[in-house]
Motif scaffolding. Sequence first.
Motif, PDB file in Angstrom:
ATOM      1  N   LEU A  44      -4.160   9.838  -5.114  1.00 17.37           N
ATOM      2  CA  LEU A  44      -4.263  10.359  -6.106  1.00 17.37           C
ATOM      3  C   LEU A  44      -5.512  11.587  -6.092  1.00 17.37           C
ATOM      4  O   LEU A  44      -6.582  11.509  -5.199  1.00 17.37           O
ATOM      5  CB  LEU A  44      -4.628   9.696  -7.328  1.00 17.37           C
ATOM      6  N   ALA A  45      -5.394  12.785  -6.771  1.00 16.73           N
ATOM      7  CA  ALA A  45      -6.433  13.898  -6.805  1.00 16.73           C
ATOM      8  C   ALA A  45      -7.510  13.168  -7.341  1.00 16.73           C
ATOM      9  O   ALA A  45      -8.917  13.547  -6.813  1.00 16.73           O
ATOM     10  CB  ALA A  45      -5.886  14.824  -7.847  1.00 16.73           C
ATOM     11  N   GLU A  66       0.881  -1.051  -0.199  1.00 14.83           N
ATOM     12  CA  GLU A  66      -0.032  -0.139   0.028  1.00 14.83           C
ATOM     13  C   GLU A  66       0.886   1.347   0.201  1.00 14.83           C
ATOM     14  O   GLU A  66       1.932   1.340   0.883  1.00 14.83           O
ATOM     15  CB  GLU A  66      -1.038  -0.027   1.072  1.00 14.83           C
ATOM     16  N   VAL A  67       0.586   2.295  -0.933  1.00 10.86           N
ATOM     17  CA  VAL A  67       1.577   3.243  -1.145  1.00 10.86           C
ATOM     18  C   VAL A  67       0.636   4.630  -1.167  1.00 10.86           C
ATOM     19  O   VAL A  67      -0.364   4.603  -1.652  1.00 10.86           O
ATOM     20  CB  VAL A  67       2.186   3.243  -2.482  1.00 10.86           C
ATOM     21  N   ARG A  68       0.831   5.671  -0.692  1.00 13.03           N
ATOM     22  CA  ARG A  68       0.098   7.024  -0.640  1.00 13.03           C
ATOM     23  C   ARG A  68       1.165   8.123  -1.318  1.00 13.03           C
ATOM     24  O   ARG A  68       2.225   8.346  -0.872  1.00 13.03           O
ATOM     25  CB  ARG A  68      -0.356   7.255   0.567  1.00 13.03           C
ATOM     26  N   LEU A  69       0.500   8.518  -2.429  1.00 10.61           N
ATOM     27  CA  LEU A  69       1.437   9.645  -3.128  1.00 10.61           C
ATOM     28  C   LEU A  69       1.438  10.853  -2.335  1.00 10.61           C
ATOM     29  O   LEU A  69       0.519  11.066  -1.685  1.00 10.61           O
ATOM     30  CB  LEU A  69       0.896   9.742  -4.362  1.00 10.61           C
ATOM     31  N   PRO A  70       2.348  11.837  -2.338  1.00 12.39           N
ATOM     32  CA  PRO A  70       2.469  13.024  -2.055  1.00 12.39           C
ATOM     33  C   PRO A  70       1.366  14.058  -2.769  1.00 12.39           C
ATOM     34  O   PRO A  70       1.109  13.718  -3.617  1.00 12.39           O
ATOM     35  CB  PRO A  70       3.760  13.288  -2.246  1.00 12.39           C
ATOM     36  N   ALA A  71       0.939  14.867  -2.178  1.00  8.98           N
ATOM     37  CA  ALA A  71       0.232  15.978  -2.839  1.00  8.98           C
ATOM     38  C   ALA A  71       0.978  16.720  -4.122  1.00  8.98           C
ATOM     39  O   ALA A  71       2.106  16.863  -3.822  1.00  8.98           O
ATOM     40  CB  ALA A  71      -0.474  17.073  -1.819  1.00  8.98           C
ATOM     41  N   PRO A  72       0.218  17.040  -5.035  1.00 12.40           N
ATOM     42  CA  PRO A  72      -1.174  16.979  -5.172  1.00 12.40           C
ATOM     43  C   PRO A  72      -1.954  15.800  -5.894  1.00 12.40           C
ATOM     44  O   PRO A  72      -3.132  15.549  -5.945  1.00 12.40           O
ATOM     45  CB  PRO A  72      -1.337  18.205  -6.133  1.00 12.40           C
TER      46      PRO A  72
END
Length: 460
Positions: free
Chosen positions: A124-125, A85-91
């Motif tokens: 993701l946005a 599981e990965v969470r991208l940085p903003a934006p």
Amino acid sequence: MRDHRVNPVDAVWLSMDGPDNLMVIESLMFLDGPVDRARLEHVLRTRLLELFPVFSRRPLPGRGKWGRPRWRDVGELDLSRHLREVRLPAPGGDAELQAYVGTCLATPLPRDRPLWDIHLIEGLAEGSAIYVRLHHALADGIALTQVLFSLTDLSDEGDRDGSFHPDGRHHLLSEVVQAARRVAPEVPQLLRPARIRAGFRTGARLGFSGVGVMKKLLFTRNPESPVSGVAGPEKRAVWSEPMQLQRIKDIAAHADATVNDVLVSALAGALARYQVEHGGRAVDLPTMIPVNLRPLNVPLPRELGNRFALVLLNLPSGRGEPLARLAETKRRMDVIKASPEPAITFTLIQAIGWLGNRLNRPLVTFFAGKVAGVTTNVPGPREPRYLAGTRISGLLGWVPGSGQQALGTCIFTYAGTVRIGFKTDTAVIADPERILAAFHAEIETLDAAFVVARLVSTGD
């Protein structure tokens, strides 16, 4: 734990990982929302692990100097080692997703477990994404694309309503392998023993086609250009927004060509523009195109494996005018369709597989060095599909390059749209977004040319 023999052709790809090009097939799914991990794990256990045993086997090296590698069963597979599981940085836009994928492209799959990974990407946005990495030794890219689509359904409850049946999955997936017919419509029939014997007899009498194909394979050279050079470990991936497939079909209809002809011609034009932008002269660039060799009307075998051929297409990037380039692309593709090239390259791949690691690596490198890269054009399902209840909005996928190849091109049609993606070696092509922009410009030019032609023909 039980060991299993590795097919000689699969063993070629198992041994070909190198620091500059890994033998990993990369796939990216864009989704309208998050994926329920529990539902996804259930789908993976029932549709992947239970149906295709190689996903529960890890590789072992051969015994002794000439021993062939083996697969070993791992028993109860721990999915937590394969799902990340990965969470991208903003934006959380394409730039952040492309940067994340780029960090993975040069990372080998660990050999202490089965050779596949799935990354669940949030942040993701809009929606989410799933990034899948599968080693080429498991199967060829076309087969693995079918495997991935066998995890999907036509409705958001398809994974829970009991409608899935493994023996019927090929009826939902036949569109995925239609790309083979665009290049070699009768390849599976060509490979039947009777057809092979007849082909050899004909070849012995005439010789022209077979000799011409061998000359092409042996003497084609990848010319010096801004897309050739010495590959390094760092890679990048970029891709387009979805384009309407109907627009490409309209161009193809006016040119008496196929959708594949138009898209490949646009690729040739994009590479022509890129060469000129980077101070070079636009020259034709050779690329390899994988061709499916499996029958389209039967399910995939449980053991999967690699069963494909390669054809060599010299992209007409040296043609200066887009309409002339499209006409020449069609002509060259038609020549390939009528030739025995797929059957010959399949035989070569089989022969290389039986030679063992000491000989197959230099031979694969020899043939890989003749092209700038690999181009795949995969037509996916015409209707939207769902993965574990979440709608898939788009797809991409790249097969690996070999040797010093620096450019991988993926064209993927799905649910009335088409996307193109480029995977490049940054030591050779540091700015793949320029090729992407040139591809769009080429499509615009082709479209405008046929708009003018329609106006002239109608007198408006």
